[in-house]
Design a protein around this motif. Structure first.
Motif, PDB file in Angstrom:
ATOM      1  N   LEU A 129       0.829  -1.206   0.000  1.00 54.89           N
ATOM      2  CA  LEU A 129       0.000   0.000   0.000  1.00 54.89           C
ATOM      3  C   LEU A 129       0.866   1.260   0.000  1.00 54.89           C
ATOM      4  O   LEU A 129       0.577   2.230  -0.708  1.00 54.89           O
ATOM      5  N   THR A 130       1.946   1.255   0.770  1.00 52.33           N
ATOM      6  CA  THR A 130       2.856   2.400   0.822  1.00 52.33           C
ATOM      7  C   THR A 130       3.494   2.636  -0.545  1.00 52.33           C
ATOM      8  O   THR A 130       3.563   3.774  -1.020  1.00 52.33           O
ATOM      9  N   LEU A 131       3.954   1.578  -1.189  1.00 50.88           N
ATOM     10  CA  LEU A 131       4.586   1.704  -2.504  1.00 50.88           C
ATOM     11  C   LEU A 131       3.552   2.073  -3.573  1.00 50.88           C
ATOM     12  O   LEU A 131       3.832   2.866  -4.476  1.00 50.88           O
ATOM     13  N   ASP A 132       2.347   1.523  -3.464  1.00 51.23           N
ATOM     14  CA  ASP A 132       1.242   1.881  -4.352  1.00 51.23           C
ATOM     15  C   ASP A 132       0.977   3.381  -4.273  1.00 51.23           C
ATOM     16  O   ASP A 132       0.831   4.069  -5.289  1.00 51.23           O
ATOM     17  N   SER A 133       0.924   3.909  -3.066  1.00 53.10           N
ATOM     18  CA  SER A 133       0.681   5.336  -2.848  1.00 53.10           C
ATOM     19  C   SER A 133       1.772   6.184  -3.494  1.00 53.10           C
ATOM     20  O   SER A 133       1.483   7.230  -4.099  1.00 53.10           O
TER      21      SER A 133
END
Length: 113
Positions: free
Chosen positions: A52-56
């Motif tokens: 989720l962090t990398l997606d963001s």
């Protein structure tokens, strides 16, 4: 993506690939492999949170979720796919409990050599 401090022990490769491309064309493939951060604040990173962090990070750069791809992961594994057109780049983010914890693969569309 290679400047992300979030990924520890980064190994980065960049190569040309002409498979699945018409003759006279190729695609670039960019790969980052690394580990979850280890700190008192985050003693154990969950794959879903990491993905989720990398997606963001990619969404802030104008990438959109690739709805044609299946993002269903397995227990202890999260997979996300994002694309940006133009320039025709697809990123696949895999975060997992096992090693390597994080694998990010970026592929361009085929373009003339």
């Amino acid at each position: 993506m290679s400047r992300l401090d979030y990924i520890h022990d980064k190994r980065i490769t960049n190569m040309a690939d002409s498979s699945d491309c018409q003759e006279g064309t190729r695609r670039s493939v960019y790969k980052i492999v690394g580990a979850f951060p280890s700190s008192k604040l985050f003693p154990a990173m969950l794959p879903d949170l990491a993905a989720l962090t990398l997606d963001s990070e990619l969404r802030q750069r104008g990438y959109l979720q690739d709805t044609s791809a299946s993002g269903a992961g397995q227990p202890g594994r999260s997979v996300r796919m994002l694309h940006k057109n133009p320039p025709g780049i697809l990123f696949t983010i895999t975060a997992q409990d096992g090693q390597p914890n994080i694998v990010i693969i970026g592929k361009t569309e085929c373009f003339p050599k």
